[in-house]
Design a protein around this motif. Structure first.
Motif, PDB file in Angstrom:
ATOM      1  N   ALA A 177       0.820  -1.217   0.000  1.00 23.93           N
ATOM      2  CA  ALA A 177       0.000   0.000   0.000  1.00 23.93           C
ATOM      3  C   ALA A 177       0.854   1.267   0.000  1.00 23.93           C
ATOM      4  O   ALA A 177       0.319   2.374  -0.007  1.00 23.93           O
ATOM      5  CB  ALA A 177      -0.929  -0.002   1.216  1.00 23.93           C
ATOM      6  N   GLY A 178       2.159   1.099   0.017  1.00 26.96           N
ATOM      7  CA  GLY A 178       3.048   2.249  -0.022  1.00 26.96           C
ATOM      8  C   GLY A 178       3.258   2.929   1.308  1.00 26.96           C
ATOM      9  O   GLY A 178       3.696   4.081   1.360  1.00 26.96           O
ATOM     10  N   LEU A 179       2.957   2.228   2.406  1.00 29.17           N
ATOM     11  CA  LEU A 179       3.075   2.831   3.733  1.00 29.17           C
ATOM     12  C   LEU A 179       4.499   2.749   4.252  1.00 29.17           C
ATOM     13  O   LEU A 179       5.208   1.763   4.030  1.00 29.17           O
ATOM     14  CB  LEU A 179       2.133   2.131   4.718  1.00 29.17           C
ATOM     15  N   ARG A 180       4.906   3.772   4.967  1.00 32.48           N
ATOM     16  CA  ARG A 180       6.177   3.756   5.685  1.00 32.48           C
ATOM     17  C   ARG A 180       5.940   3.043   7.008  1.00 32.48           C
ATOM     18  O   ARG A 180       5.101   3.482   7.801  1.00 32.48           O
ATOM     19  CB  ARG A 180       6.664   5.180   5.917  1.00 32.48           C
ATOM     20  N   ILE A 181       6.653   1.952   7.253  1.00 36.77           N
ATOM     21  CA  ILE A 181       6.341   1.049   8.359  1.00 36.77           C
ATOM     22  C   ILE A 181       7.431   1.098   9.421  1.00 36.77           C
ATOM     23  O   ILE A 181       8.610   0.846   9.134  1.00 36.77           O
ATOM     24  CB  ILE A 181       6.178  -0.396   7.864  1.00 36.77           C
ATOM     25  N   GLY A 182       7.040   1.395  10.652  1.00 34.17           N
ATOM     26  CA  GLY A 182       7.940   1.292  11.784  1.00 34.17           C
ATOM     27  C   GLY A 182       7.762  -0.058  12.450  1.00 34.17           C
ATOM     28  O   GLY A 182       6.651  -0.571  12.538  1.00 34.17           O
ATOM     29  N   ARG A 183       8.852  -0.642  12.902  1.00 35.49           N
ATOM     30  CA  ARG A 183       8.789  -1.968  13.522  1.00 35.49           C
ATOM     31  C   ARG A 183       8.966  -1.864  15.034  1.00 35.49           C
ATOM     32  O   ARG A 183       9.860  -1.183  15.529  1.00 35.49           O
ATOM     33  CB  ARG A 183       9.852  -2.890  12.935  1.00 35.49           C
ATOM     34  N   LEU A 184       8.106  -2.567  15.740  1.00 38.26           N
ATOM     35  CA  LEU A 184       8.184  -2.701  17.185  1.00 38.26           C
ATOM     36  C   LEU A 184       8.954  -3.982  17.521  1.00 38.26           C
ATOM     37  O   LEU A 184       9.156  -4.836  16.661  1.00 38.26           O
ATOM     38  CB  LEU A 184       6.775  -2.744  17.776  1.00 38.26           C
TER      39      LEU A 184
END
Length: 223
Positions: A177-184
């Motif tokens: 979806a083109g989202l910038r994803i932060g990882r926990l």
């Protein structure tokens, strides 16, 4: 939502809705993979302790709303300050999608199976100035947390749930979806007796760990 959309604004933690999706911890309905060595009643008590620890962590971080999306009825484990919404029908993907659909702004959703979660672990996922989504992987291949700056139920519908590929499939849906994803951080869900032992050791001061320590000598569970 495209990255350019989210980059136009910076959202503070206090604008975030925190969602916890859970089942009423009733014997025979929750944590059935803990039996044996635990009895159904003991497994339900451990589930209630895990849920109480999770809700306590959620209650300790700033939020616009705190919502328990519940299958069943609230009990004494529910602290003040939470709205309670019933889960919809359908598969888990539909129920998660419906939880996000009830939000009008940024939302972070987590389950009841990670009592070792803490306010410090949750804190990064309350900021939306860099990322459009937050993803918390689970050791079993699923995920324990999912955050969306602009909740879109379509990002969850059709994702295969409760499978070893669930986390990878959900992450790919966000990426596509083109989202910038932060990882926990990766966390262990409590599903089996071995999981319970590991999680109790990670958060020994929590309700879950203290109850687990009481129950293990009576069950012969590994220690």
């Amino acid at each position: 939502m495209t990255p350019s959309t989210a980059s136009c604004t910076s959202t503070t933690a206090t604008a975030t809705t925190l969602l916890v999706i859970a089942k009423e911890p009733a014997p025979g309905r929750v944590k059935t993979r803990l039996t044996p060595p635990f009895t159904p009643r003991q497994a339900a008590a451990l589930a209630a302790a895990a849920l109480a620890d999770t809700l306590s962590a959620v209650a300790a971080v700033p939020a616009a709303r705190r919502v328990l999306v519940l299958d069943g009825r609230p009990g004494p484990w529910l602290p003040p300050g939470f709205e309670v919404l019933p889960q919809c029908g359908g598969g888990l993907d539909e129920r998660l999608a419906a939880a996000f659909a009830a939000c009008t702004g940024p939302a972070l959703l987590l389950g009841m199976d990670t009592p070792q979660v803490s306010p410090a672990v949750l804190a990064p996922a309350l900021a939306w100035d860099v990322y459009d989504a937050w993803f918390g992987p689970a050791t079993d291949g699923g995920f324990w947390a999912l955050g969306l700056a602009e909740p879109d139920p379509a990002l969850l519908r059709g994702v295969p749930m409760s499978q070893p590929c669930t986390g990878a499939a959900q992450y790919e849906r966000l990426r596509a979806a083109g989202l910038r994803i932060g990882r926990l951080p990766e966390l262990c869900d409590v599903d089996t007796a071995e999981d319970a032992l590991r999680v109790a050791a990670e958060a020994p001061a929590g309700r879950f760990a203290m109850l687990h320590a009481e129950l293990v000598p009576t069950t012969g569970a590994c220690s």
